[in-house]
Design a protein around this motif. Structure first.
Motif, PDB file in Angstrom:
ATOM      1  N   MET A   1      26.415  28.254  43.911  1.00  0.00           N
ATOM      2  CA  MET A   1      26.954  29.579  44.227  1.00  0.00           C
ATOM      3  C   MET A   1      28.376  29.434  44.762  1.00  0.00           C
ATOM      4  N   SER A   2      29.323  30.104  44.127  1.00  0.00           N
ATOM      5  CA  SER A   2      30.711  30.034  44.573  1.00  0.00           C
ATOM      6  C   SER A   2      30.968  31.048  45.684  1.00  0.00           C
ATOM      7  N   ARG A   3      31.912  30.729  46.539  1.00  0.00           N
ATOM      8  CA  ARG A   3      32.259  31.584  47.667  1.00  0.00           C
ATOM      9  C   ARG A   3      33.581  32.283  47.349  1.00  0.00           C
ATOM     10  N   VAL A   4      33.554  33.604  47.355  1.00  0.00           N
ATOM     11  CA  VAL A   4      34.717  34.403  46.990  1.00  0.00           C
ATOM     12  C   VAL A   4      35.183  35.217  48.185  1.00  0.00           C
ATOM     13  N   LEU A   5      36.449  35.075  48.546  1.00  0.00           N
ATOM     14  CA  LEU A   5      37.060  35.912  49.574  1.00  0.00           C
ATOM     15  C   LEU A   5      37.775  37.051  48.858  1.00  0.00           C
ATOM     16  N   LEU A   6      37.262  38.269  49.016  1.00  0.00           N
ATOM     17  CA  LEU A   6      37.830  39.463  48.397  1.00  0.00           C
ATOM     18  C   LEU A   6      38.667  40.211  49.423  1.00  0.00           C
ATOM     19  N   VAL A   7      39.939  40.444  49.101  1.00  0.00           N
ATOM     20  CA  VAL A   7      40.826  41.192  50.003  1.00  0.00           C
ATOM     21  C   VAL A   7      41.274  42.449  49.273  1.00  0.00           C
ATOM     22  N   GLU A   8      40.704  43.583  49.680  1.00  0.00           N
ATOM     23  CA  GLU A   8      40.933  44.863  49.010  1.00  0.00           C
ATOM     24  C   GLU A   8      40.812  45.978  50.046  1.00  0.00           C
ATOM     25  N   ASP A   9      41.829  46.866  50.110  1.00  0.00           N
ATOM     26  CA  ASP A   9      41.838  47.874  51.162  1.00  0.00           C
ATOM     27  C   ASP A   9      41.045  49.132  50.807  1.00  0.00           C
ATOM     28  N   ASP A  10      40.858  49.424  49.527  1.00  0.00           N
ATOM     29  CA  ASP A  10      40.121  50.629  49.126  1.00  0.00           C
ATOM     30  C   ASP A  10      38.625  50.384  49.330  1.00  0.00           C
ATOM     31  N   PRO A  11      37.980  51.129  50.232  1.00  0.00           N
ATOM     32  CA  PRO A  11      36.560  50.880  50.538  1.00  0.00           C
ATOM     33  C   PRO A  11      35.646  50.972  49.324  1.00  0.00           C
ATOM     34  N   ALA A  12      35.890  51.966  48.464  1.00  0.00           N
ATOM     35  CA  ALA A  12      35.022  52.144  47.293  1.00  0.00           C
ATOM     36  C   ALA A  12      35.180  50.984  46.317  1.00  0.00           C
ATOM     37  N   VAL A  13      36.431  50.595  46.060  1.00  0.00           N
ATOM     38  CA  VAL A  13      36.682  49.477  45.149  1.00  0.00           C
ATOM     39  C   VAL A  13      36.137  48.187  45.747  1.00  0.00           C
ATOM     40  N   ARG A  14      36.360  48.010  47.050  1.00  0.00           N
ATOM     41  CA  ARG A  14      35.901  46.786  47.723  1.00  0.00           C
ATOM     42  C   ARG A  14      34.384  46.651  47.618  1.00  0.00           C
ATOM     43  N   LYS A  15      33.677  47.733  47.883  1.00  0.00           N
ATOM     44  CA  LYS A  15      32.217  47.688  47.822  1.00  0.00           C
ATOM     45  C   LYS A  15      31.729  47.449  46.397  1.00  0.00           C
ATOM     46  N   GLY A  16      32.368  48.133  45.427  1.00  0.00           N
ATOM     47  CA  GLY A  16      31.954  47.984  44.043  1.00  0.00           C
ATOM     48  C   GLY A  16      32.151  46.569  43.522  1.00  0.00           C
ATOM     49  N   VAL A  17      33.317  45.983  43.806  1.00  0.00           N
ATOM     50  CA  VAL A  17      33.599  44.617  43.346  1.00  0.00           C
ATOM     51  C   VAL A  17      32.695  43.627  44.059  1.00  0.00           C
ATOM     52  N   GLN A  18      32.482  43.848  45.352  1.00  0.00           N
ATOM     53  CA  GLN A  18      31.620  42.939  46.120  1.00  0.00           C
ATOM     54  C   GLN A  18      30.204  42.928  45.546  1.00  0.00           C
ATOM     55  N   LEU A  19      29.656  44.105  45.271  1.00  0.00           N
ATOM     56  CA  LEU A  19      28.297  44.182  44.719  1.00  0.00           C
ATOM     57  C   LEU A  19      28.227  43.561  43.322  1.00  0.00           C
ATOM     58  N   ALA A  20      29.263  43.805  42.526  1.00  0.00           N
ATOM     59  CA  ALA A  20      29.268  43.267  41.162  1.00  0.00           C
ATOM     60  C   ALA A  20      29.334  41.741  41.176  1.00  0.00           C
ATOM     61  N   LEU A  21      30.168  41.184  42.047  1.00  0.00           N
ATOM     62  CA  LEU A  21      30.274  39.730  42.114  1.00  0.00           C
ATOM     63  C   LEU A  21      29.007  39.099  42.669  1.00  0.00           C
ATOM     64  N   ARG A  22      28.399  39.759  43.633  1.00  0.00           N
ATOM     65  CA  ARG A  22      27.127  39.245  44.156  1.00  0.00           C
ATOM     66  C   ARG A  22      26.057  39.265  43.069  1.00  0.00           C
ATOM     67  N   HIS A  23      26.097  40.300  42.251  1.00  0.00           N
ATOM     68  CA  HIS A  23      25.145  40.396  41.144  1.00  0.00           C
ATOM     69  C   HIS A  23      25.356  39.250  40.147  1.00  0.00           C
ATOM     70  N   GLN A  24      26.605  38.775  40.042  1.00  0.00           N
ATOM     71  CA  GLN A  24      26.922  37.660  39.153  1.00  0.00           C
ATOM     72  C   GLN A  24      26.632  36.303  39.801  1.00  0.00           C
ATOM     73  N   GLY A  25      26.138  36.319  41.036  1.00  0.00           N
ATOM     74  CA  GLY A  25      25.738  35.078  41.684  1.00  0.00           C
ATOM     75  C   GLY A  25      26.731  34.490  42.657  1.00  0.00           C
ATOM     76  N   HIS A  26      27.759  35.258  43.026  1.00  0.00           N
ATOM     77  CA  HIS A  26      28.764  34.767  43.964  1.00  0.00           C
ATOM     78  C   HIS A  26      28.441  35.207  45.391  1.00  0.00           C
ATOM     79  N   ASP A  27      28.810  34.375  46.350  1.00  0.00           N
ATOM     80  CA  ASP A  27      28.730  34.732  47.762  1.00  0.00           C
ATOM     81  C   ASP A  27      30.079  35.326  48.142  1.00  0.00           C
ATOM     82  N   VAL A  28      30.097  36.580  48.564  1.00  0.00           N
ATOM     83  CA  VAL A  28      31.359  37.299  48.747  1.00  0.00           C
ATOM     84  C   VAL A  28      31.558  37.721  50.197  1.00  0.00           C
TER      85      VAL A  28
END
Length: 229
Positions: A1-28
């Motif tokens: 499992m890869s560890r991804v640091l996501l830096v995004e100020d838009d709450p909706a975009v941040r949550k959406g990308v975080q959930l999508a990457l977690r669904h792909q098997g990443h630790d975010v």
């Protein structure tokens, strides 16, 4: 499992990308500001950073530069427009790749996985010495270490893979498209600016300034080649 640091100020975009990457098997770990991202860089120890350029407080470009001052972790920048000058500026600041908003989860996942694949030497390089010396430059292909005048050179993943690819065939001209496919695993011709920006950064780190092409030569109208001293 890869560890991804996501830096995004838009709450909706941040949550959406975080959930999508977690669904792909990443630790975010998701940060809403550049300051928060930088504060958690050491604590979270990510395998890759996904960084929005439009951030409040510390701008994304400055965050990218600050990360590069202390770490060679792969960085993927997120931009609002693919033709924006920010793409080139971001790449020259040290980013390894970019994606355009709205972010597609499958594209981002593919870019992350491509960056994190093991840096293998090209197949044509199989019979070459694992440690090579080209003038003042030493390339340890087994240890993935590059030294100049006996001092280690800190290279970002794309810079190292570009050098390994070019130096595997000294004197052979490789087109930007060939390098794009070999180093970034992209096939879209519009992304050749990745190659030019990475060459510029690599030349700077190898001391090839003031117009001296040094080890990485430009063959106008064709691409680049490696000059073995």
């Amino acid at each position: 499992m890869s560890r991804v640091l996501l830096v995004e100020d838009d709450p909706a975009v941040r949550k959406g990308v975080q959930l999508a990457l977690r669904h792909q098997g990443h630790d975010v770990f998701a940060a809403g500001t550049g300051e928060e991202g930088l504060e958690n860089l050491r604590a979270f120890r990510p395998d890759v950073v996904v960084l929005d350029l439009m951030l409040p407080g510390i701008p994304g470009l400055d965050v990218c530069r600050r990360i590069r001052e202390r770490d060679q972790v792969p960085i993927i920048i997120v931009t609002a427009r693919g033709d924006d000058v920010d793409v080139v500026v971001g790449l020259e600041a040290g980013a390894d790749d970019y994606v355009v908003k709205p972010v597609q989860a499958r594209v981002l996942d593919a870019r992350i996985r491509a960056l994190l694949r093991r840096l293998d030497a090209p197949a044509s390089d199989a019979l070459r010495p694992r440690v090579e010396t080209h003038g003042s430059l030493t390339i340890d292909r087994a240890g993935l270490v590059v030294s100049l005048h006996g001092m280690p050179v800190a290279l970002a993943p794309s810079e190292l893979r570009l050098l390994l690819t070019l130096s595997a065939a000294p004197g052979q001209v490789l087109s930007r498209q060939q390098l794009l496919e070999a180093v970034w695993e992209h096939s879209y011709h519009g992304d050749i600016r990745l190659v030019d920006a990475c060459v510029k950064r690599l030349r700077g780190k190898l001391g090839e300034l003031g117009g001296d092409p040094g080890y990485v030569q430009t063959v106008r109208g064709f691409g680049y080649c490696f000059r073995s001293s």
